[in-house]
Design a protein around this motif. Structure first.
Motif, mmCIF file in Angstrom:
data_model
loop_
_atom_site.group_PDB
_atom_site.id
_atom_site.type_symbol
_atom_site.label_atom_id
_atom_site.label_comp_id
_atom_site.label_asym_id
_atom_site.label_seq_id
_atom_site.Cartn_x
_atom_site.Cartn_y
_atom_site.Cartn_z
ATOM 1 N N PRO A 34 0.822 -1.215 0.000
ATOM 2 C CA PRO A 34 0.000 0.000 0.000
ATOM 3 C C PRO A 34 0.856 1.266 0.000
ATOM 4 O O PRO A 34 2.051 1.240 0.292
ATOM 5 C CB PRO A 34 -0.773 -0.119 1.322
ATOM 6 N N ASN A 35 0.241 2.388 -0.356
ATOM 7 C CA ASN A 35 0.898 3.681 -0.206
ATOM 8 C C ASN A 35 0.942 4.016 1.279
ATOM 9 O O ASN A 35 -0.067 3.931 1.985
ATOM 10 C CB ASN A 35 0.125 4.771 -0.956
ATOM 11 N N LEU A 36 2.113 4.430 1.760
ATOM 12 C CA LEU A 36 2.309 4.573 3.196
ATOM 13 C C LEU A 36 2.901 5.934 3.536
ATOM 14 O O LEU A 36 3.629 6.522 2.725
ATOM 15 C CB LEU A 36 3.257 3.471 3.697
ATOM 16 N N PRO A 37 2.615 6.438 4.739
ATOM 17 C CA PRO A 37 3.239 7.705 5.171
ATOM 18 C C PRO A 37 4.743 7.516 5.325
ATOM 19 O O PRO A 37 5.217 6.450 5.731
ATOM 20 C CB PRO A 37 2.565 7.992 6.515
ATOM 21 N N SER A 38 5.496 8.546 5.052
ATOM 22 C CA SER A 38 6.954 8.434 4.983
ATOM 23 C C SER A 38 7.627 8.349 6.345
ATOM 24 O O SER A 38 8.814 8.030 6.432
ATOM 25 C CB SER A 38 7.530 9.621 4.212
ATOM 26 N N ASN A 39 6.892 8.642 7.421
ATOM 27 C CA ASN A 39 7.539 8.712 8.740
ATOM 28 C C ASN A 39 7.375 7.445 9.575
ATOM 29 O O ASN A 39 7.724 7.436 10.765
ATOM 30 C CB ASN A 39 6.991 9.908 9.529
ATOM 31 N N ASN A 60 9.133 0.137 -4.333
ATOM 32 C CA ASN A 60 7.966 -0.075 -3.471
ATOM 33 C C ASN A 60 8.082 0.723 -2.165
ATOM 34 O O ASN A 60 7.080 1.179 -1.605
ATOM 35 C CB ASN A 60 7.809 -1.544 -3.129
ATOM 36 N N PHE A 61 9.312 0.874 -1.667
ATOM 37 C CA PHE A 61 9.516 1.517 -0.365
ATOM 38 C C PHE A 61 10.364 2.785 -0.497
ATOM 39 O O PHE A 61 11.023 3.197 0.452
ATOM 40 C CB PHE A 61 10.210 0.533 0.585
ATOM 41 N N ASN A 62 10.329 3.399 -1.638
ATOM 42 C CA ASN A 62 11.242 4.494 -1.970
ATOM 43 C C ASN A 62 11.177 5.652 -0.993
ATOM 44 O O ASN A 62 12.188 6.330 -0.751
ATOM 45 C CB ASN A 62 10.940 4.995 -3.392
ATOM 46 N N ASN A 63 10.004 5.917 -0.412
ATOM 47 C CA ASN A 63 9.843 7.090 0.456
ATOM 48 C C ASN A 63 9.945 6.762 1.939
ATOM 49 O O ASN A 63 9.728 7.621 2.790
ATOM 50 C CB ASN A 63 8.490 7.765 0.191
ATOM 51 N N LEU A 64 10.294 5.522 2.270
ATOM 52 C CA LEU A 64 10.293 5.109 3.682
ATOM 53 C C LEU A 64 11.705 5.159 4.272
ATOM 54 O O LEU A 64 12.242 4.165 4.769
ATOM 55 C CB LEU A 64 9.701 3.702 3.808
ATOM 56 N N ASN A 65 12.287 6.336 4.255
ATOM 57 C CA ASN A 65 13.660 6.482 4.739
ATOM 58 C C ASN A 65 13.810 6.256 6.231
ATOM 59 O O ASN A 65 14.923 6.003 6.716
ATOM 60 C CB ASN A 65 14.191 7.881 4.397
ATOM 61 N N PHE A 80 14.259 -2.450 -2.655
ATOM 62 C CA PHE A 80 14.560 -1.915 -1.325
ATOM 63 C C PHE A 80 15.191 -0.526 -1.376
ATOM 64 O O PHE A 80 15.715 -0.051 -0.367
ATOM 65 C CB PHE A 80 15.473 -2.880 -0.571
ATOM 66 N N THR A 81 15.123 0.116 -2.527
ATOM 67 C CA THR A 81 15.626 1.484 -2.647
ATOM 68 C C THR A 81 14.890 2.405 -1.673
ATOM 69 O O THR A 81 13.670 2.369 -1.579
ATOM 70 C CB THR A 81 15.434 2.008 -4.089
ATOM 71 N N GLY A 82 15.633 3.222 -0.962
ATOM 72 C CA GLY A 82 15.036 4.144 0.003
ATOM 73 C C GLY A 82 15.139 3.677 1.436
ATOM 74 O O GLY A 82 15.020 4.483 2.369
ATOM 75 N N LEU A 83 15.391 2.387 1.647
ATOM 76 C CA LEU A 83 15.416 1.838 3.013
ATOM 77 C C LEU A 83 16.823 1.941 3.598
ATOM 78 O O LEU A 83 17.414 0.951 4.051
ATOM 79 C CB LEU A 83 14.939 0.383 3.003
ATOM 80 N N ILE A 84 17.330 3.140 3.648
ATOM 81 C CA ILE A 84 18.720 3.357 4.058
ATOM 82 C C ILE A 84 18.929 3.147 5.554
ATOM 83 O O ILE A 84 20.066 2.946 6.003
ATOM 84 C CB ILE A 84 19.190 4.771 3.664
ATOM 85 N N ASN A 85 17.844 3.191 6.335
ATOM 86 C CA ASN A 85 17.960 3.019 7.784
ATOM 87 C C ASN A 85 17.367 1.700 8.284
ATOM 88 O O ASN A 85 17.298 1.483 9.498
ATOM 89 C CB ASN A 85 17.280 4.192 8.508
#
Length: 297
Positions: free
Chosen positions: A8-13, A31-36, A56-61
């Motif tokens: 699903p589309n998810l809040p970034s925080n 899929n998870f680009n905005n979930l830093n 898994f792009t964006g999952l830097i943390n």
């Protein structure tokens, strides 16, 4: 109520995302680009067959990734080269119970995840995967190593050679018949060895064939449900040569008459140097209290 088949589309925080027990088959690019800020992602018990490059792009943390009990395999070409590259902070990977071919180690999918501290993974030893030991040996920061599906007959010094932080090893329910004498030699050479627990239950070992004097910090060795009938003199000497330090053995001898017990076990009985596992719930509580008291003292 139908189960979710897409992300699903998810809040970034958000910090924790649990998508366990759905019907997700494919992870798409970004899929998870905005979930830093995501720290833990649970995709277990889905129908995952494939993950696109960039999934898994964006999952830097991200620190913990759970992929267990899916359908990820070589057959479906589940893992593009560099699939885990964005996971720079990953310390815990649980990908067990996916494929009997042990793909993650065999194809060097995890070898660049050098920051891993905990890995739970399927292991296979086959002609298609001849260098599985080398795949694991690059994970130098591992503290915990746990097998899932497992087809592994023996292991030697390469597997844990460079794991200077290793504390816990569980390679149960495999087909291990031999643990080579120098399998843990690298631990002895460490200035500050840390390995405390080895679980080799539900294998086909007939004896303790490795030198336990190389394991000065070992506290628990679980050899239950093997083919051990007696301890060799060499094995017992390696136990006693550990500088007087205590070690806990879990030994299960089912339906054996006292007259058939190995002499080593009879000696322990006579000295009352053992704790018997009970058959009732209350006794079970007392047993683990005694184990805790023994380890502390």
């Amino acid at each position: 109520m139908s189960k979710r088949k897409t992300i699903p589309n998810l809040p970034s925080n958000i910090n924790f995302l649990n998508l366990k027990s759905n019907r997700i088959i494919l992870l798409y690019n970004s899929n998870f680009n905005n979930l830093n800020d995501l720290l833990e992602l649970d995709l277990s018990w889905n129908k995952l067959e494939r993950m696109e490059f960039g999934s898994f792009t964006g999952l830097i943390n991200l620190q913990k990734l759970i992929l267990e009990h899916n359908n990820l395999s070589l057959q479906w070409k589940s893992f593009p080269h560099g699939i885990f590259a964005p996971l720079k902070s990953l310390t815990h990977l649980n990908a067990k119970y996916n494929d009997w071919d042990g793909f993650l180690a065999c194809k060097n999918v995890v070898t660049k995840l050098t920051q891993l501290e905990i890995i739970e993974i399927d292991i296979d030893e086959s002609p298609a995967c001849p260098d599985i030991d080398y795949g694991f040996s690059k994970l130098t920061n591992l503290k915990s190593f746990v097998s899932g599906y497992c087809n592994f007959t023996l292991f030697g010094p390469i597997t844990f050679e460079n794991m200077k932080c290793l504390q816990f090893v569980d390679i149960s329910r495999c087909s291990i018949s031999v643990v080579l004498d120098d399998s843990f030699q690298g631990q002895k050479q460490l200035k500050h060895p840390k390995l405390k627990t080895i679980i080799l239950s539900h294998n086909i070992l007939s004896d303790i064939s490795f030198d336990m004097s190389t394991l000065p910090t070992l506290e628990m060795l679980n050899l239950s449900h093997n083919n051990i009938q007696a301890f060799s003199e060499e094995s017992m000497e390696s136990i006693y040569s550990r500088g007087g330090q205590n070690i806990l053995f879990l030994v299960f001898l089912e339906q054996i008459r006292p007259s058939e017990l190995p002499l080593v076990m009879l000696e322990l009985v006579q000295k009352q140097s053992y704790i018997e596992y009970p058959n009732d719930e209350q006794g079970n509580v007392v047993f683990w209290d005694k184990i805790k008291e023994t380890l502390i003292t």
